[in-house]
Design a protein around this motif. Structure first.
Motif, PDB file in Angstrom:
ATOM      1  N   GLU A  48      13.116  56.432   4.609  1.00  0.00           N
ATOM      2  CA  GLU A  48      12.513  56.863   5.868  1.00  0.00           C
ATOM      3  C   GLU A  48      11.016  56.509   5.924  1.00  0.00           C
ATOM      4  O   GLU A  48      10.515  56.066   6.959  1.00  0.00           O
ATOM      5  N   SER A  49      10.320  56.699   4.816  1.00  0.00           N
ATOM      6  CA  SER A  49       8.880  56.429   4.800  1.00  0.00           C
ATOM      7  C   SER A  49       8.593  54.942   4.963  1.00  0.00           C
ATOM      8  O   SER A  49       7.676  54.545   5.690  1.00  0.00           O
ATOM      9  N   SER A  50       9.358  54.103   4.289  1.00  0.00           N
ATOM     10  CA  SER A  50       9.191  52.659   4.441  1.00  0.00           C
ATOM     11  C   SER A  50       9.616  52.200   5.830  1.00  0.00           C
ATOM     12  O   SER A  50       9.067  51.234   6.378  1.00  0.00           O
ATOM     13  N   GLN A  51      10.604  52.882   6.407  1.00  0.00           N
ATOM     14  CA  GLN A  51      11.061  52.531   7.744  1.00  0.00           C
ATOM     15  C   GLN A  51       9.945  52.739   8.766  1.00  0.00           C
ATOM     16  O   GLN A  51       9.837  51.988   9.751  1.00  0.00           O
ATOM     17  N   MET A  52       9.086  53.728   8.555  1.00  0.00           N
ATOM     18  CA  MET A  52       7.941  53.941   9.445  1.00  0.00           C
ATOM     19  C   MET A  52       7.019  52.726   9.428  1.00  0.00           C
ATOM     20  O   MET A  52       6.502  52.301  10.471  1.00  0.00           O
ATOM     21  N   ILE A  53       6.816  52.162   8.251  1.00  0.00           N
ATOM     22  CA  ILE A  53       5.999  50.956   8.141  1.00  0.00           C
ATOM     23  C   ILE A  53       6.680  49.797   8.850  1.00  0.00           C
ATOM     24  O   ILE A  53       6.042  49.034   9.590  1.00  0.00           O
ATOM     25  N   LEU A  54       7.975  49.669   8.659  1.00  0.00           N
ATOM     26  CA  LEU A  54       8.730  48.597   9.306  1.00  0.00           C
ATOM     27  C   LEU A  54       8.647  48.709  10.823  1.00  0.00           C
ATOM     28  O   LEU A  54       8.456  47.706  11.526  1.00  0.00           O
ATOM     29  N   HIS A  55       8.767  49.916  11.351  1.00  0.00           N
ATOM     30  CA  HIS A  55       8.659  50.120  12.798  1.00  0.00           C
ATOM     31  C   HIS A  55       7.278  49.700  13.307  1.00  0.00           C
ATOM     32  O   HIS A  55       7.152  49.092  14.376  1.00  0.00           O
ATOM     33  N   TYR A  56       6.236  50.040  12.548  1.00  0.00           N
ATOM     34  CA  TYR A  56       4.874  49.665  12.941  1.00  0.00           C
ATOM     35  C   TYR A  56       4.724  48.147  12.973  1.00  0.00           C
ATOM     36  O   TYR A  56       4.161  47.578  13.917  1.00  0.00           O
ATOM     37  N   VAL A  57       5.235  47.491  11.958  1.00  0.00           N
ATOM     38  CA  VAL A  57       5.160  46.025  11.881  1.00  0.00           C
ATOM     39  C   VAL A  57       5.874  45.395  13.074  1.00  0.00           C
ATOM     40  O   VAL A  57       5.352  44.472  13.720  1.00  0.00           O
ATOM     41  N   GLU A  58       7.061  45.892  13.377  1.00  0.00           N
ATOM     42  CA  GLU A  58       7.828  45.326  14.485  1.00  0.00           C
ATOM     43  C   GLU A  58       7.176  45.619  15.829  1.00  0.00           C
ATOM     44  O   GLU A  58       7.120  44.751  16.709  1.00  0.00           O
ATOM     45  N   LYS A  59       6.659  46.822  16.001  1.00  0.00           N
ATOM     46  CA  LYS A  59       6.014  47.197  17.260  1.00  0.00           C
ATOM     47  C   LYS A  59       4.822  46.310  17.575  1.00  0.00           C
ATOM     48  O   LYS A  59       4.602  45.900  18.722  1.00  0.00           O
ATOM     49  N   HIS A  60       4.050  45.977  16.546  1.00  0.00           N
ATOM     50  CA  HIS A  60       2.834  45.184  16.742  1.00  0.00           C
ATOM     51  C   HIS A  60       3.055  43.697  16.501  1.00  0.00           C
ATOM     52  O   HIS A  60       2.101  42.926  16.500  1.00  0.00           O
ATOM     53  N   GLN A  61       4.328  43.327  16.282  1.00  0.00           N
ATOM     54  CA  GLN A  61       4.713  41.925  16.132  1.00  0.00           C
ATOM     55  C   GLN A  61       3.886  41.234  15.036  1.00  0.00           C
ATOM     56  O   GLN A  61       3.363  40.140  15.221  1.00  0.00           O
ATOM     57  N   LEU A  62       3.820  41.902  13.887  1.00  0.00           N
ATOM     58  CA  LEU A  62       3.057  41.379  12.762  1.00  0.00           C
ATOM     59  C   LEU A  62       3.951  40.510  11.882  1.00  0.00           C
ATOM     60  O   LEU A  62       5.138  40.779  11.719  1.00  0.00           O
ATOM     61  N   HIS A  63       3.334  39.501  11.292  1.00  0.00           N
ATOM     62  CA  HIS A  63       4.023  38.629  10.340  1.00  0.00           C
ATOM     63  C   HIS A  63       3.535  38.991   8.942  1.00  0.00           C
ATOM     64  O   HIS A  63       2.408  38.671   8.556  1.00  0.00           O
ATOM     65  N   VAL A  64       4.380  39.692   8.193  1.00  0.00           N
ATOM     66  CA  VAL A  64       3.997  40.160   6.867  1.00  0.00           C
ATOM     67  C   VAL A  64       4.149  39.028   5.858  1.00  0.00           C
ATOM     68  O   VAL A  64       5.242  38.496   5.664  1.00  0.00           O
ATOM     69  N   THR A  65       3.040  38.666   5.227  1.00  0.00           N
ATOM     70  CA  THR A  65       3.042  37.550   4.283  1.00  0.00           C
ATOM     71  C   THR A  65       3.088  38.001   2.828  1.00  0.00           C
ATOM     72  O   THR A  65       3.360  37.198   1.939  1.00  0.00           O
TER      73      THR A  65
END
Length: 268
Positions: A48-65
């Protein structure tokens, strides 16, 4: 004008602070010290905690390198493996993680170490958007602690706390090494932002996730700019003798080093 945006995520059970750092110009991002959720009663790992980070990344359309670990954590299970699968981003750790694995291999009956995508060396530089990310070895808490410097900010893991420091009594840890690591940090500009890996507020509203080098040089209870090595080592070691072992140390080390759920015999 700031080149990066830093978003923190707080995991109150372990007092851990994770970060997403994004480059404003390119939308590239890195994730630092994500957390998984562990049920002690059942041994179940959820995200659940990592999913919050994933949601943030997707919401802001970030490309995680990159997914960066400041060290192999002993108080919580990492969310890096989950996010690696979801984002296909490489996990970066210190090359000295191999030493940590060797230390614990027999005691915890570890399976083979997870093959991390990148093993980092001191003063290595990574490309990150329009910025430079510098890797700084800061051993002491463990042999494999790293600090990541991006622009005018450092992400210090368990080396430096708000007005305190991490413990140095784990196998391979060293209060003397920690002193020299913190001295390297204190050589930075006073206005350098310090993003912390841990804080233990009574409520989330009281969380302090950032300090500065200048503040710590003057207000830290373990090491100011005037503290001698002998004074620090004595104070740190006296305090460590009073600390209990992290309650999740065995499952955390098993999972964080091997990406395998711990077996009952490894929980002892």
């Amino acid at each position: 004008m700031a080149k990066q945006k830093v978003q923190h995520f707080f995991h109150p059970i372990s007092g851990t602070i994770s970060y997403v750092v994004s480059d404003i110009a390119t939308n590239e991002a890195i994730i630092i010290d994500p957390v998984a959720d562990y049920n002690e009663a059942t041994g179940e790992v959820t995200f659940e905690s990592s999913q919050m980070i994933l949601h943030y990344v997707e919401k802001h359309q970030l490309h995680v390198t990159a997914i960066l670990e400041t060290h192999i954590h002993a108080d919580h299970l990492t969310g890096s493996f989950f996010l690696h699968e979801k984002l296909n981003a490489p996990i970066h750790v210190s090359d000295a993680v191999k030493e940590v694995y060797a230390t614990w291999k027999d005691d915890l009956a570890l399976s083979e170490m997870y093959e991390f995508e990148n093993y980092l060396l001191d003063h290595e530089h990574l490309g990150f958007g329009e910025s430079d990310l510098e890797v700084i070895n800061t051993p002491g808490h463990t042999p494999a602690d790293l600090t990541y410097k991006v622009g005018d900010a450092v992400f210090v893991g368990d080396s430096l706390f708000h007005h305190g420091t991490g413990r140095a009594d784990f196998p391979g840890g060293s209060a003397k090494q920690m002193f020299h690591s913190l001295t390297k940090l204190y050589d930075m500009d006073d206005d350098t932002k310090v993003y912390l890996c841990h804080n233990y507020p009574k409520t989330a509203d009281e969380l302090i996730h950032m300090t500065t080098i200048g503040e710590e040089k003057h207000e830290n209870s373990f090491i100011t700019e005037e503290t001698t090595e002998e004074e620090f080592v004595c104070h740190r070691e006296e305090r460590d003798e009073q600390l209990a072992e992290p309650k999740l140390i065995n499952p955390a080390l098993v999972y964080n080093l091997t990406c395998q759920l711990p077996q009952p015999q490894q929980m002892q």
